[in-house]
Design a protein around this motif. Structure first.
Motif, PDB file in Angstrom:
ATOM      1  N   ASP A   4      -2.954  -0.683  47.863  1.00 24.60           N
ATOM      2  CA  ASP A   4      -4.278  -1.256  48.088  1.00 24.60           C
ATOM      3  C   ASP A   4      -4.518  -2.430  47.130  1.00 24.60           C
ATOM      4  OD1 ASP A   4      -6.386   0.129  45.837  1.00 24.60           O
ATOM      5  OD2 ASP A   4      -4.436   1.058  46.147  1.00 24.60           O
ATOM      6  N   SER A   5      -5.459  -3.300  47.530  1.00 20.94           N
ATOM      7  CA  SER A   5      -5.718  -4.522  46.764  1.00 20.94           C
ATOM      8  C   SER A   5      -6.255  -4.245  45.362  1.00 20.94           C
ATOM      9  CB  SER A   5      -6.712  -5.403  47.527  1.00 20.94           C
ATOM     10  OG  SER A   5      -6.189  -5.698  48.797  1.00 20.94           O
ATOM     11  N   ALA A   6      -7.054  -3.160  45.245  1.00 17.93           N
ATOM     12  CA  ALA A   6      -7.602  -2.818  43.919  1.00 17.93           C
ATOM     13  C   ALA A   6      -6.485  -2.453  42.945  1.00 17.93           C
ATOM     14  CB  ALA A   6      -8.586  -1.662  44.056  1.00 17.93           C
ATOM     15  N   SER A   7      -5.428  -1.828  43.469  1.00 15.25           N
ATOM     16  CA  SER A   7      -4.295  -1.473  42.599  1.00 15.25           C
ATOM     17  C   SER A   7      -3.512  -2.713  42.191  1.00 15.25           C
ATOM     18  CB  SER A   7      -3.371  -0.481  43.307  1.00 15.25           C
ATOM     19  OG  SER A   7      -4.032   0.733  43.501  1.00 15.25           O
ATOM     20  N   SER A   9      -4.875  -5.637  41.770  1.00 18.50           N
ATOM     21  CA  SER A   9      -5.754  -6.223  40.752  1.00 18.50           C
ATOM     22  C   SER A   9      -5.570  -5.510  39.406  1.00 18.50           C
ATOM     23  CB  SER A   9      -7.202  -6.108  41.252  1.00 18.50           C
ATOM     24  OG  SER A   9      -8.115  -6.321  40.238  1.00 18.50           O
ATOM     25  N   ALA A  10      -5.524  -4.167  39.447  1.00 19.94           N
ATOM     26  CA  ALA A  10      -5.333  -3.389  38.213  1.00 19.94           C
ATOM     27  C   ALA A  10      -3.958  -3.659  37.606  1.00 19.94           C
ATOM     28  CB  ALA A  10      -5.492  -1.903  38.514  1.00 19.94           C
ATOM     29  N   ASP A  13      -3.994  -6.736  35.697  1.00 19.19           N
ATOM     30  CA  ASP A  13      -4.754  -6.566  34.447  1.00 19.19           C
ATOM     31  C   ASP A  13      -3.976  -5.731  33.425  1.00 19.19           C
ATOM     32  OD1 ASP A  13      -6.992  -8.029  35.140  1.00 19.19           O
ATOM     33  OD2 ASP A  13      -8.012  -6.333  36.079  1.00 19.19           O
ATOM     34  N   THR A  37      -2.593 -11.516  48.027  1.00 21.35           N
ATOM     35  CA  THR A  37      -3.684 -10.954  47.201  1.00 21.35           C
ATOM     36  C   THR A  37      -3.429 -11.234  45.721  1.00 21.35           C
ATOM     37  OG1 THR A  37      -3.968  -9.187  48.818  1.00 21.35           O
ATOM     38  CG2 THR A  37      -4.960  -8.830  46.660  1.00 21.35           C
ATOM     39  N   MET A  40      -4.046 -14.852  44.947  1.00 25.06           N
ATOM     40  CA  MET A  40      -5.481 -15.161  44.936  1.00 25.06           C
ATOM     41  C   MET A  40      -6.104 -14.737  43.598  1.00 25.06           C
ATOM     42  SD  MET A  40      -8.648 -13.490  45.243  1.00 25.06           S
ATOM     43  CE  MET A  40      -8.620 -12.022  46.238  1.00 25.06           C
ATOM     44  N   ILE A  41      -5.764 -13.528  43.142  1.00 23.36           N
ATOM     45  CA  ILE A  41      -6.337 -13.012  41.882  1.00 23.36           C
ATOM     46  C   ILE A  41      -5.896 -13.879  40.702  1.00 23.36           C
ATOM     47  CG2 ILE A  41      -6.327 -11.045  40.277  1.00 23.36           C
ATOM     48  CD1 ILE A  41      -6.120  -9.241  42.820  1.00 23.36           C
ATOM     49  N   ARG A  43      -4.948 -17.009  40.736  1.00 24.17           N
ATOM     50  CA  ARG A  43      -5.605 -18.320  40.851  1.00 24.17           C
ATOM     51  C   ARG A  43      -7.035 -18.238  40.315  1.00 24.17           C
ATOM     52  NH1 ARG A  43      -3.838 -19.027  45.935  1.00 24.17           N
ATOM     53  NH2 ARG A  43      -5.827 -18.411  46.826  1.00 24.17           N
ATOM     54  N   LEU A  44      -7.699 -17.170  40.710  1.00 25.08           N
ATOM     55  CA  LEU A  44      -9.092 -16.961  40.298  1.00 25.08           C
ATOM     56  C   LEU A  44      -9.195 -16.793  38.777  1.00 25.08           C
ATOM     57  CD1 LEU A  44     -11.611 -16.757  42.075  1.00 25.08           C
ATOM     58  CD2 LEU A  44     -11.410 -14.278  41.955  1.00 25.08           C
ATOM     59  N   ARG A  45      -8.275 -16.034  38.221  1.00 27.98           N
ATOM     60  CA  ARG A  45      -8.293 -15.809  36.762  1.00 27.98           C
ATOM     61  C   ARG A  45      -8.068 -17.103  36.008  1.00 27.98           C
ATOM     62  NH1 ARG A  45      -5.050 -10.724  34.713  1.00 27.98           N
ATOM     63  NH2 ARG A  45      -6.268 -11.274  32.894  1.00 27.98           N
ATOM     64  N   ALA A  47      -8.878 -19.996  37.104  1.00 28.08           N
ATOM     65  CA  ALA A  47     -10.035 -20.885  37.327  1.00 28.08           C
ATOM     66  C   ALA A  47     -11.243 -20.505  36.472  1.00 28.08           C
ATOM     67  CB  ALA A  47     -10.421 -20.838  38.797  1.00 28.08           C
ATOM     68  N   LEU A  48     -11.259 -19.275  35.977  1.00 25.97           N
ATOM     69  CA  LEU A  48     -12.428 -18.844  35.197  1.00 25.97           C
ATOM     70  C   LEU A  48     -12.580 -19.715  33.951  1.00 25.97           C
ATOM     71  CD1 LEU A  48     -12.171 -14.952  35.395  1.00 25.97           C
ATOM     72  CD2 LEU A  48     -13.980 -16.367  36.362  1.00 25.97           C
TER      73      LEU A  48
ATOM     74  N   TYR B 137      -9.893  -1.013  30.994  1.00 22.10           N
ATOM     75  CA  TYR B 137     -10.740  -0.312  31.972  1.00 22.10           C
ATOM     76  C   TYR B 137     -11.446   0.905  31.347  1.00 22.10           C
ATOM     77  CZ  TYR B 137      -8.773  -2.967  35.962  1.00 22.10           C
ATOM     78  OH  TYR B 137      -8.426  -3.958  36.847  1.00 22.10           O
ATOM     79  N   LYS B 152     -11.924   0.010  38.154  1.00 20.56           N
ATOM     80  CA  LYS B 152     -10.825  -0.630  38.893  1.00 20.56           C
ATOM     81  C   LYS B 152     -11.335  -1.204  40.222  1.00 20.56           C
ATOM     82  CE  LYS B 152      -6.856   1.050  41.486  1.00 20.56           C
ATOM     83  NZ  LYS B 152      -5.941   2.180  41.685  1.00 20.56           N
ATOM     84  N   PHE B 156     -12.029  -5.350  41.237  1.00 22.03           N
ATOM     85  CA  PHE B 156     -11.439  -6.001  42.414  1.00 22.03           C
ATOM     86  C   PHE B 156     -12.526  -6.549  43.339  1.00 22.03           C
ATOM     87  CE2 PHE B 156     -10.056  -5.866  46.867  1.00 22.03           C
ATOM     88  CZ  PHE B 156      -9.169  -6.929  46.810  1.00 22.03           C
TER      89      PHE B 156
END
Lengths: 181, 173
Positions: A4-7, A9-10, A13, A37, A40-41, A43-45, A47-48, B137, B152, B156
């Motif tokens: 999943d996308s949240a994983s 992202s984690a 991180d 995904t 994208m993450i 790139r976003l990080r 850009a912050l 987290y 988490k 996201f």
């Protein structure tokens, strides 16, 4: 295998431990959607916006001075060390203190002689003592024990009556209980 | 080991935590002067209860929580003011600095900052704590009173929403 996308992202991180870390890395390499995904993450990080450290340092120095000045302006009460005490302990301590003070005062006061002390020390001399109603039985018992009952005059306090209003004729049958003969 | 005095503890915590809460409040409010004011407010509150924290980490988490709440409240207030101003003038708010002295990169950063400010408070807080608070987290969860799993998911979602806002605003980063 999907992730999943949240994983993802984690994972980026640094919040995913082995063995899942290696699995997610492999999925991002193989799967186009997962790779998109992740891209994208990242790139976003990038850009912050970041606050330059010089701005933070200057602000910190200015704030430190302002806080020092504020601390000097505050009353010294702020420097008093506060001790948190639970309410039951506080009440218990107060009660113990009051009891200790009471015991100390009573120990320092001279002991009050009792009626028995007066009579014991009389030794043939006439003595007049005032006795409370509650002590009367004890005094009489003491006199009986000493076989001295015949030598005592008991003087009851005089009662004063005040008549208010017109005198009323009392009939015997109005008095409840009547006079026992 | 010799224990530190109240003032020494305060100074140590200030040196370590000030940069963190400054970055957090700056990103939530979008203003340097407001961020500085809020950080001072947080440290004044901390000064009054230095002894109540068992260790410096607890003091740090408490300060971050206070600064974050102050910043969110301030952002909410200034958001209301800005909306009222925009309605009064019938035109959107513009950046305070003129476009001439801004390089493209600064403009892009400004766009991202505006998008960050448009996030809902819950998502904004979690993303700012992650990106600017130097926190993991677990720490974010203890500050916000939520589980690690929840952190988490929220991180996201915040990224996803930020991306959507930037796309709507025509951002080309």
């Amino acid at each position: 295998m999907k992730v999943d996308s949240a994983s993802i992202s984690a994972y980026l991180d640094g919040e995913v431990e082995e063995p899942f870390r290696s699995s997610i890395a492999a999925i991002i390499e193989d799967d186009a959607a997962a790779a998109s995904t992740a891209a994208m993450i990242q790139r976003l990080r990038r850009a912050l916006p970041r606050t330059p450290s010089t701005i933070v340092e200057v602000s910190a120095a200015r704030s430190w001075e302002a806080l020092q000045a504020a601390a000097l302006r505050r009353p010294s009460r702020q420097r008093i060390r506060r001790v948190a005490l639970p309410l039951p302990a506080l009440i218990g301590t107060a009660a113990a203190l009051v009891m200790m003070i009471g015991l100390t005062i009573s120990a320092l006061l001279p002991e009050r002689p009792t009626a028995g002390d007066y009579l014991a020390n009389a030794d043939g001399v006439d003595v007049t003592i005032r006795v409370d109603g509650n002590d009367m039985e004890q005094v009489l018992q003491w006199l009986v024990d000493k076989n001295m009952l015949g030598e005592v005059d008991i003087q009851l306090p005089e009662q004063q009556f005040e008549i208010v209003g017109e005198p009323v004729l009392l009939k015997p049958d109005l008095i409840t209980g009547g006079i026992q003969e | 080991m010799q224990s530190l005095s109240r003032d020494e503890t305060f100074k140590l915590v200030f040196d370590h935590v000030y940069p963190i809460i400054y970055r957090i409040t700056h990103r939530i409010t979008g203003r340097e002067d407001v961020a500085e004011e809020l950080c001072q407010e947080a440290f004044i509150r901390y000064y009054e209860r230095v002894e109540t924290f068992p260790d410096r980490d607890q003091a740090k988490y408490w300060l971050i929580r206070v600064a974050k709440n102050l910043a969110l409240n301030s952002a909410k207030r200034s958001g209301r003011e800005r909306t009222a101003y925009e309605r009064a003038l019938h035109e959107p708010a513009v950046p305070s600095r003129s476009g001439e002295d801004l390089v493209i990169r600064e403009e892009a950063a400004h766009q991202v900052q505006r998008a960050l400010e448009q996030l809902p408070p819950k998502l904004k807080a979690v993303l700012v704590l992650k990106e600017y608070g130097e926190l993991n987290y677990k720490e974010i969860g203890s500050i916000l009173g939520i589980t690690e799993g929840n952190v988490k998911v929220r991180v996201f979602r915040a990224r996803e929403r930020l991306q959507a806002i930037l796309k709507e605003n025509g951002y080309e980063g």
